[in-house]
Scaffold this motif. Sequence first.
Motif, PDB file in Angstrom:
ATOM      1  N   GLN A 241      38.740  46.828  39.034  1.00  0.00           N
ATOM      2  CA  GLN A 241      37.657  47.285  39.827  1.00  0.00           C
ATOM      3  C   GLN A 241      36.720  47.585  38.515  1.00  0.00           C
ATOM      4  O   GLN A 241      35.394  47.677  38.798  1.00  0.00           O
ATOM      5  CB  GLN A 241      37.682  48.448  40.617  1.00  0.00           C
ATOM      6  CG  GLN A 241      37.919  49.839  39.806  1.00  0.00           C
ATOM      7  CD  GLN A 241      38.650  50.765  40.583  1.00  0.00           C
ATOM      8  OE1 GLN A 241      38.881  50.812  41.751  1.00  0.00           O
ATOM      9  NE2 GLN A 241      38.733  52.080  39.886  1.00  0.00           N
TER      10      GLN A 241
ATOM     11  N   ASN B 214      40.690  53.726  46.076  1.00  0.00           N
ATOM     12  CA  ASN B 214      41.065  52.425  45.563  1.00  0.00           C
ATOM     13  C   ASN B 214      42.652  52.921  45.058  1.00  0.00           C
ATOM     14  O   ASN B 214      43.494  52.074  44.967  1.00  0.00           O
ATOM     15  CB  ASN B 214      40.137  51.921  44.475  1.00  0.00           C
ATOM     16  CG  ASN B 214      38.978  51.445  45.090  1.00  0.00           C
ATOM     17  OD1 ASN B 214      38.971  51.283  46.568  1.00  0.00           O
ATOM     18  ND2 ASN B 214      38.041  50.671  44.587  1.00  0.00           N
TER      19      ASN B 214
ATOM     20  N   ASN C 119      38.511  45.618  52.914  1.00  0.00           N
ATOM     21  CA  ASN C 119      37.395  46.927  52.598  1.00  0.00           C
ATOM     22  C   ASN C 119      37.129  47.283  53.913  1.00  0.00           C
ATOM     23  O   ASN C 119      36.747  47.060  55.040  1.00  0.00           O
ATOM     24  CB  ASN C 119      36.003  45.809  52.233  1.00  0.00           C
ATOM     25  CG  ASN C 119      36.546  44.952  50.885  1.00  0.00           C
ATOM     26  OD1 ASN C 119      37.295  45.266  49.925  1.00  0.00           O
ATOM     27  ND2 ASN C 119      35.905  43.850  51.056  1.00  0.00           N
TER      28      ASN C 119
ATOM     29  N   TYR D 117      31.932  43.098  51.278  1.00  0.00           N
ATOM     30  CA  TYR D 117      31.782  43.389  49.921  1.00  0.00           C
ATOM     31  C   TYR D 117      30.451  43.830  49.621  1.00  0.00           C
ATOM     32  O   TYR D 117      30.220  44.930  48.928  1.00  0.00           O
ATOM     33  CB  TYR D 117      32.468  42.786  49.049  1.00  0.00           C
ATOM     34  CG  TYR D 117      32.289  43.119  47.605  1.00  0.00           C
ATOM     35  CD1 TYR D 117      32.728  44.149  47.137  1.00  0.00           C
ATOM     36  CD2 TYR D 117      31.702  42.091  46.681  1.00  0.00           C
ATOM     37  CE1 TYR D 117      32.475  44.777  45.695  1.00  0.00           C
ATOM     38  CE2 TYR D 117      31.293  42.775  45.374  1.00  0.00           C
ATOM     39  CZ  TYR D 117      31.834  43.837  44.850  1.00  0.00           C
ATOM     40  OH  TYR D 117      31.642  44.138  43.697  1.00  0.00           O
TER      41      TYR D 117
ATOM     42  N   ASP E  64      37.945  49.523  48.324  1.00  0.00           N
ATOM     43  CA  ASP E  64      38.047  47.915  48.105  1.00  0.00           C
ATOM     44  C   ASP E  64      39.192  47.549  48.351  1.00  0.00           C
ATOM     45  O   ASP E  64      40.289  47.231  47.577  1.00  0.00           O
ATOM     46  CB  ASP E  64      37.591  47.841  46.678  1.00  0.00           C
ATOM     47  CG  ASP E  64      36.218  48.088  46.299  1.00  0.00           C
ATOM     48  OD1 ASP E  64      35.553  47.119  46.378  1.00  0.00           O
ATOM     49  OD2 ASP E  64      35.984  49.147  46.052  1.00  0.00           O
TER      50      ASP E  64
ATOM     51  N   ASN F 149      35.744  40.518  45.791  1.00  0.00           N
ATOM     52  CA  ASN F 149      34.961  41.551  45.518  1.00  0.00           C
ATOM     53  C   ASN F 149      34.343  41.780  43.995  1.00  0.00           C
ATOM     54  O   ASN F 149      34.530  42.700  43.393  1.00  0.00           O
ATOM     55  CB  ASN F 149      35.987  42.803  45.695  1.00  0.00           C
ATOM     56  CG  ASN F 149      36.114  43.479  47.375  1.00  0.00           C
ATOM     57  OD1 ASN F 149      35.947  42.438  47.919  1.00  0.00           O
ATOM     58  ND2 ASN F 149      36.308  44.588  47.488  1.00  0.00           N
TER      59      ASN F 149
END
Length: 406
Positions: A235, A250, A316, A329, A345, A392
Amino acid sequence: MDKNFALKIFEGFSIERWNDLVRPFSVVEMDKSAEKMVVAYIIGKFEENRGQKIDWEWMIYASLFDLLRKIALCDIKSPVERLLRSQYPEEYIKLNEWVLDQYRTFISDRDLFSRFTLYIGRTSGSIPFEKGQELTARVFRAAHKYSTLRELEMISPVNEPMRLEQIKKEVYADIQSFLDLRGLQLLYTRQRPFDFLTKIEQLRFQTRWNQTPRVPKTSVLGHCFFVAILTLLLQRENGVKLCSKRLFNNFFCGLFHDLPEAVTRDIISPVKQATHGLPSVIKEIEEIIVNKDLVPHMEDFYKNEIMYFTDDEFCNRIILNGKTVRVEYDELNEKYNSDQYSPVDGRIVRLSDHYSALLEADSSIKHGITSKHLRDGKVNLLKSYPQGTIINGIDAGSLFAPFAAS
């Protein structure tokens, strides 16, 4: 994320713990790190329920850095390290500097390496903690001590008492200074949080890819922590500044994404895909069993959050007007990147899950332990992420590409 860095973290599956004692099951560093973060979540949630502030971002990164440190120092036992710190402080500082040096070529992310440096400095005592981080550090340390105690309790029945007398004294003495933490009190005295934890611990005994020989073997719980760490690292690559709740969600979605398997056991992908309707049927059955066997052991103040982690875990999503809503996203970034929406996410968690599976298969094949299951699994995973695949904001195609040529 660099392949070599991911493989370095993957070494946590090969570092054995308590290797001078009899062990009735595989006890490895990755599984210890996983259980520690489950315990830290429980204790931290109890502290939040008492009105205290927990710095979850610090703790999440600490879980990665502590594992990296353990990987570098795998041959040093805790009593030796404690003596180094107390009796030879200058050498202890040099040792920690050496740990950082081991990762300079693996970590190209300067901000991540800076965080790692600060963590090493603060936990070694050379840099003071920031104001407000002391409680979070204590929760993390308490989780470390208690997860060690749980391992000791699990291996005790097969070891002669005289081998454990001194170890037990040290472990029980270490944990006493943390018993003001309500969550730890309840775990230590085996109340409801302990029942919940023992359910989760069953994931330590479940082996992934159970239909084929493989090296190293990985447990479902260790895999979950590895997925959480991969999610944390991936991420960072899409250039988006995540709100604190999104980062928290996440990571813990990764950590708890296979939680239903604690009561359903692992159902391998080929079986799940045996018929068109079977995946949705299995999901419904999982929900029934989880509500019956897991939810009653959860506290009311974190029950809904854990169910949010495990429901639609690879999508998501946000919470809008009290309901879970799937979003794209772009919407996550432009409209819902705020704590009030509790964004996740989920597609990064799925990418991390698949990347973990690829590493598991590829690593065993390279060690010379292979099978049709592993070869087919690797091929299918690579086909799922051809060049040009973006998940993403992450270039998943380039992430998987290095394994295609190997």
